[in-house]
Design an enzyme around this catalytic site. Structure first.
Site, PDB file in Angstrom:
ATOM      1  CG  ASP A 119      -1.923   1.115   1.221  1.00  9.29           C
ATOM      2  OD1 ASP A 119      -2.141   1.718   0.151  1.00  9.29           O
ATOM      3  OD2 ASP A 119      -2.495   1.400   2.282  1.00  9.29           O
ATOM      4  CG  ASP A 328      -2.994   6.058  -3.933  1.00  5.76           C
ATOM      5  OD1 ASP A 328      -2.020   5.461  -3.432  1.00  5.76           O
ATOM      6  OD2 ASP A 328      -4.162   5.719  -3.728  1.00  5.76           O
TER       7      ASP A 328
END
Length: 447
Positions: A119, A328
């Site tokens: 992540d 992201d």
């Protein structure tokens, strides 16, 4: 309609990274891994890929895309919660199940394989450890630190313990930690050091000695049985990237294959192997912000053909426009401030020869029949870098009948996010020492 999703979603899985590594008998140091030292590459795979152990053949491609949309909305919802809680930024991070990719990583000596979520929206590396007081069910055996010759608890008086630790274990000098996520999930246990082992595309494995991780004994998260923990790739001090920073020169990159190529792996590169070079490479500065976990850049505008629309920082109207969007890989779609989005949508419609149609699920705002030519000339203008997007970066096929715009309007005050669909078939490189991000258009299935 979109605003309702933001108010109702409270959990997320988004763009995260499944990394499949094969651990070979021969190992070599990180310095030996690349041609110029500190370089190696690994294959990564999306959790919805047919190659993923989480792949469910009963779920259609279009249902998986719908799930990715809801995960993306939830992720952005939780970006907002992280940003409005500055007093808790050291521990209040995106949900632990937040990730579209997984990583196979081995812990200990001898190495024990674990499949972990990767992540870019969090920092701590952690796995479930024996003996667990409260662990979720996982298929792999719990990691047993007593069987590893390289495991070492961190002292509660150590500098590293002060980063997220909360004092001593009742019966020892070991550093207790609790790492919380914005959806109220958490991991709790002992902060320790251990040797991690990653596989590389060269066929040899890469040991990473004395890296900090959380040995979790009380983990309240919503992971699948295949997932043993989480590897943070954010910018904070305990992430894998930060812990490797000196040995990889602060460089990493990834190349994400388009969603339709489910039987092809993507690539994650470190050190000298992460270099992004060539005549068609552009770069933009990384912007330092209060929350070091996230990667901020500056979006100046977006062009449709010759019409350029200026992008303003509506999150803080009286502040600088620098760092107005988060880059992201864990968010599938791209989210933009609503006023700008509506202007962008209007220009996109003008550029398409055909009537837009309604999405029956009322999920997407702008859709067309699948046989419509939606190859719009679109360029994202970052500070110093013009990134020309292709059709695969701007529209997604959500059913046999429909293709829809892969950009989503945000409620006022939410942080903008440049998601993974917009980054697919680009080699995206991060140089944390130079504070730059590089973009190079490539065919990631061949890279």
């Amino acid at each position: 309609m979109v605003a309702n999703y933001f108010s109702s979603c409270s959990t997320i899985p988004a763009l995260v990274i499944i990394v499949f590594f094969s651990i070979y008998l021969s190992t070599f140091s990180l310095v030996e891994a690349g041609d110029n030292g500190g370089g190696f590459s690994v294959d990564i795979i999306h959790r919805d890929s047919i190659l993923s152990p989480s792949y469910d053949p009963s779920v259609t491609h279009f249902e998986r895309l719908q799930n990715a949309f809801h995960r993306s909305v939830s992720r952005v919802n939780n970006f907002m919660l992280s940003l409005v809680s500055p007093s808790q930024v050291s521990t209040l991070i995106l949900p632990a199940n937040d990730g579209s990719y997984l990583m196979e990583i081995s812990f200990g000596t001898p190495p024990v394989k674990n499949l972990a979520i990767v992540d870019t929206g969090s920092d701590l590396i952690w796995i479930q450890c024996k003996h667990c007081q409260n662990c979720y069910k996982q298929k792999a055996p719990l990691f047993d630190p007593t069987k590893s010759s390289t495991y070492q608890d961190l002292s509660c008086n150590s500098k590293q313990c002060n980063l997220i630790g909360e004092g001593c274990s009742p019966k020892s000098n070991s550093c207790n930690y609790t790492y919380g996520y914005v959806d109220k999930s958490f991991t709790n246990g002992i902060l320790a050091t251990e040797t991690f082992t990653l596989g590389s595309t060269s066929g040899r494995s890469v040991p990473l000695p004395e890296k900090i991780f959380g040995c979790g004994h009380n983990n309240h998260v919503t992971f699948s049985e295949e997932e043993s923990g989480l590897v943070g790739l954010g910018g904070g001090p305990l992430s894998l990237i930060s812990q490797l920073k000196s040995s990889i020169g602060g460089k990493f990159s990834y190349c994400l294959v388009p969603l339709g190529k489910g039987n092809v792996t993507s690539t994650l590169n470190f050190g000298s192997q992460a270099a992004v070079s060539g005549d068609d490479v552009v770069s933009t500065p990384l912007v330092s912000m209060d929350l070091a976990t996230f990667y901020y850049v500056t979006l100046k505008g977006i062009s449709i053909g010759n019409k350029r629309l200026a992008y303003k920082n509506l999150l803080k109207p009286n502040a600088s426009d620098e760092g107005n969007i988060i880059l992201d890989s864990g968010t599938t779609f791209t989210f933009l401030q609503s006023d700008f989005y509506y202007n962008l949508e209007s220009e996109v419609k003008k550029s398409i020869d055909g009537e837009s149609v309604s999405d029956p699920s009322r999920t997407y705002r702008l859709c067309y029949k699948a046989d419509t030519n939606v190859n719009v000339s679109m360029t994202a203008h970052f500070s110093g870098a013009d990134v020309k997007l292709k059709e695969l970066n701007t529209f997604v096929r959500i059913s046999e009948e429909l293709v829809c715009f892969a950009f989503i309007p945000l409620p006022l005050g939410y942080p903008s996010v440049f998601g993974s669909i917009a980054q697919m078939d680009f080699l995206v490189g991060y140089d944390l020492e130079e504070s730059k991000v590089y973009f190079k258009p490539v065919d990631c299935s061949m890279h």
